[in-house]
Design an enzyme around this catalytic site. Structure first.
Site, mmCIF file in Angstrom:
data_model
loop_
_atom_site.group_PDB
_atom_site.id
_atom_site.type_symbol
_atom_site.label_atom_id
_atom_site.label_comp_id
_atom_site.label_asym_id
_atom_site.label_seq_id
_atom_site.Cartn_x
_atom_site.Cartn_y
_atom_site.Cartn_z
ATOM 1 N N GLY B 17 2.656 27.470 18.613
ATOM 2 C CA GLY B 17 3.397 26.280 18.183
ATOM 3 C C GLY B 17 4.101 25.588 19.338
ATOM 4 O O GLY B 17 4.022 24.364 19.487
ATOM 5 N N ASP B 200 -10.126 41.975 14.272
ATOM 6 C CA ASP B 200 -9.923 40.597 14.727
ATOM 7 C C ASP B 200 -11.269 39.880 14.905
ATOM 8 O O ASP B 200 -11.470 38.763 14.431
ATOM 9 C CB ASP B 200 -9.135 40.618 16.047
ATOM 10 N N LYS B 204 -13.063 36.534 12.855
ATOM 11 C CA LYS B 204 -13.629 35.365 13.550
ATOM 12 C C LYS B 204 -15.101 35.163 13.204
ATOM 13 O O LYS B 204 -15.546 34.036 13.000
ATOM 14 C CB LYS B 204 -13.429 35.516 15.053
ATOM 15 N N GLY B 301 -4.486 32.866 24.714
ATOM 16 C CA GLY B 301 -3.600 32.233 25.695
ATOM 17 C C GLY B 301 -2.954 31.021 25.069
ATOM 18 O O GLY B 301 -3.597 30.248 24.379
#
Lengths: 406, 406
Positions: B17, B200, B204, B301
């Site tokens: 955010g 994870d 995806k 990142g």
């Protein structure tokens, strides 16, 4: 009664042109779903006739038939070369038809003025297939990555030279031997100059550099070196350095200005460009927020290239009545001279000239040894500007060759 | 007086955010050029206050302030987790606001119903940042490649496990050692289960498989194996086979149906996925006309992920008043069982059981030898279905482990 199909004309029924028609045929359902309406090839312009071809009835020999038909919305120029392609494209844009093309030579030479002409006529000029074959590169640059400050683009943009370099490396074969085999296999042209001298990669980086700078980067201004001087010993040294040799095309923006060049480079194994082998292309883009992203794929080939042309056709149909903005003005870009670029250089000289090398380039030179190679001496310089390197290289006796480090 | 700025709200002022706000600030000129108008962050929702922060004045604690403000057009949900993110997203879409998110957990679990809800309210639901960080993958799939018949997507989708595998390979260190170092460096979570068990990557590939099939692939249906059983000897055998070990997530369409799985695979060096190292992600897509293209970049990142969220915001602003179509219906996808998938398997057993291996798996087994490894026997089977392999493996004494070949 009006049907609800966007009408397309294909100029040139050669490899790419027939591929475009094939993609539109084979993937008709997917194409119309993506475009929001079905697409129909109404005309195919070619000097030849194609008796027996499924699309025989669409073949015409007169461009005016196409340009005067108000139904035709999109023109795919897949002829290649400058003329008559340029005249046809200009007339099409002036007639209010959008144009997309795989013609890198034409886009490099006249792309920016054609984009401006398209804007003036509220139509679009797209050229995804002109760089990197089917790789969705230009649309990503113009779309998903447009909000990034892109400060460098580096690519392996010519599949033929990458194939040759890969074969020389893996098989220890000489340039001429590999080139001959590549020609036999159809991977290289009978006249290989455009590929092996770097001219093809130069056209492609000129297009990418123009998009990056927003101005017209003239390909004649780009320093271009081919791969003809690379020999098999270079690959042995490269291995000792944990590096590959790749023909890189690059453009970079930094405090020295905006700079672009094409040349063979020693690329460290840890850089993903080092492991791009065979006829593949790869393009690495660095954005200020994004960091590095790389696109990889076949840079040529009938269907891959045609698929990229069709992606442009679809984009045009989706933006009917609108000009798709491309960041490329006809104003000439000013390039920085290569002189200021600083890098390491790998140098080979005929005799054991370690002492001279240290005198000329300083004590920081790193000697590179291969037991299998005799009667010469090789070293890597410390980081040095292109200009200083050139001046100092003159002071060395019997230089056999040099390669830049990436 | 009305200003001409699109108003954005960011839900969750954590890593992603705050990255979104930073990208919008730092690249304001590029963002507004790309979107066609300037973007303004009007609200930031967070439980915390941020005294001294540049955007302190935008921070609110009540979602209703945002949902009741008719000026807000786009909501970036960067909170993560299922609730309250799901409720907030639904209410936003119902209030006629478009939503974009980096929340892979939520998109995998509820993406298709949220896309349908967006369509019903004539707004958009985008989630580029949920897979592959900053890599412009979903937009390419939904745009440049939408006219292709995509029959396979294979990716290295989790940077943490790829970092661990790379370190184990290059440094010969054990899984636990490398994991501990990765945790110290912040490359792995203190609770590493979601990464190392493949959960994870499973989320995806569920998103990618849903886009590929047009239906909702439930992540619970995906066969998922992590990397915890891979040991350092496996890498020695892999090198002997000229292969790397990678945690691959894949979905494939073929005559056996539609199939998806996550598991460690031995990947031949000549496949570009084999040389994707460290925290990088890469996704290879095969289309019927295009052939293979691969996208490569940092899969995580702050700024890279935020840049992808901003790309979605821009897309939404460019398509104001329109629903951006996403090929993903809430209808549940039917997956083929993994049983029918045919491949080679690499197997390690405790004793010298060559004879038994040939009895069970046939004379085509290929023995893999490492002088440095004693007291065990390793071989590669001929191509065999998952089901047959499983059955036959029971007949072998003292199995130490196995890895699939890609």
């Amino acid at each position: 009664m009006e049907d609800n199909m966007a009408k397309v004309a294909v100029l040139g029924y050669g490899t790419v042109g027939s591929g475009v028609v094939e993609v539109l045929d084979t993937n008709a359902a997917e194409v119309s779903k993506s475009a929001g309406e079905a697409l129909e090839v109404k005309y195919i312009l070619d000097l030849r006739d194609f008796p027996g071809d499924k699309h025989e009835a669409q073949v015409v020999h007169d461009i005016d038939v196409i340009l005067n038909d108000p139904e035709v919305e999109v023109i795919c120029e897949t002829m290649g070369g400058i003329e008559p392609a340029l005249t046809f494209e200009k007339r099409a844009l002036e007639a209010g038809k959008s144009v997309c093309t795989s013609n890198k030579e034409l886009v490099a030479a006249h792309g920016p003025e054609l984009v401006e002409l398209a804007e003036k006529n509220n139509v679009s000029y797209l050229f995804e297939a002109s760089v990197g074959g089917g790789i969705p590169l230009l649309r990503s640059l113009n779309d998903s990555l447009k909000h990034e400050k892109v400060d460098s683009i580096t690519g392996i943009l010519n599949g033929t030279t990458n194939y040759i370099l890969t074969k020389m490396d893996k098989e220890g074969a000489a340039f001429e031997t590999v080139l001959k085999k590549a020609q036999e296999k159809g991977y290289a042209e009978r006249n290989p100059e455009a590929d092996v001298e770097g001219y093809d990669a130069c056209r492609k980086i000129a297009i990418l550099a123009s998009l990056m700078s927003g101005k017209h980067v003239h390909y004649e201004d780009i320093y271009t070196e081919g791969i003809t001087k690379i020999n098999i010993h270079d690959f042995e040294y490269a291995r000792a350095l944990n590096m590959s040799i790749k023909l890189l095309a690059m453009c970079k923006k930094n405090e020295n200005g905006f700079f672009t060049m094409v040349a063979p480079f020693l690329v460290p194994y840890e850089n993903p460009l080092a492991s791009v082998n065979g006829v593949f292309n790869a393009i690495s883009i660095h954005g200020n927020m994004l960091g590095d992203v790389m696109f990889y794929g076949k840079g040529a080939g009938k269907n891959a290239t045609a698929s990229a042309v069709v992606a442009d056709v679809i984009d045009i149909v989706k933006h009917k009545g609108k000009h798709i903005e491309i960041n490329m003005k006809a104003e000439k870009a000013v390039l920085s001279p290569k002189d200021n670029a600083v890098r390491n250089f790998f140098v080979r000289v005929s005799d054991d000239l370690e002492e001279q090398a240290r005198e000329v380039f300083g004590n920081g030179v790193e000697v590179v040894k291969r037991n299998s190679i005799h009667g010469e001496f090789a070293f890597v310089t410390e980081p040095i500007s292109e200009k200083d390197f050139e001046e100092k290289l003159w002071k060395m006796d019997s230089v056999k060759g040099y390669i830049r480090l990436y």
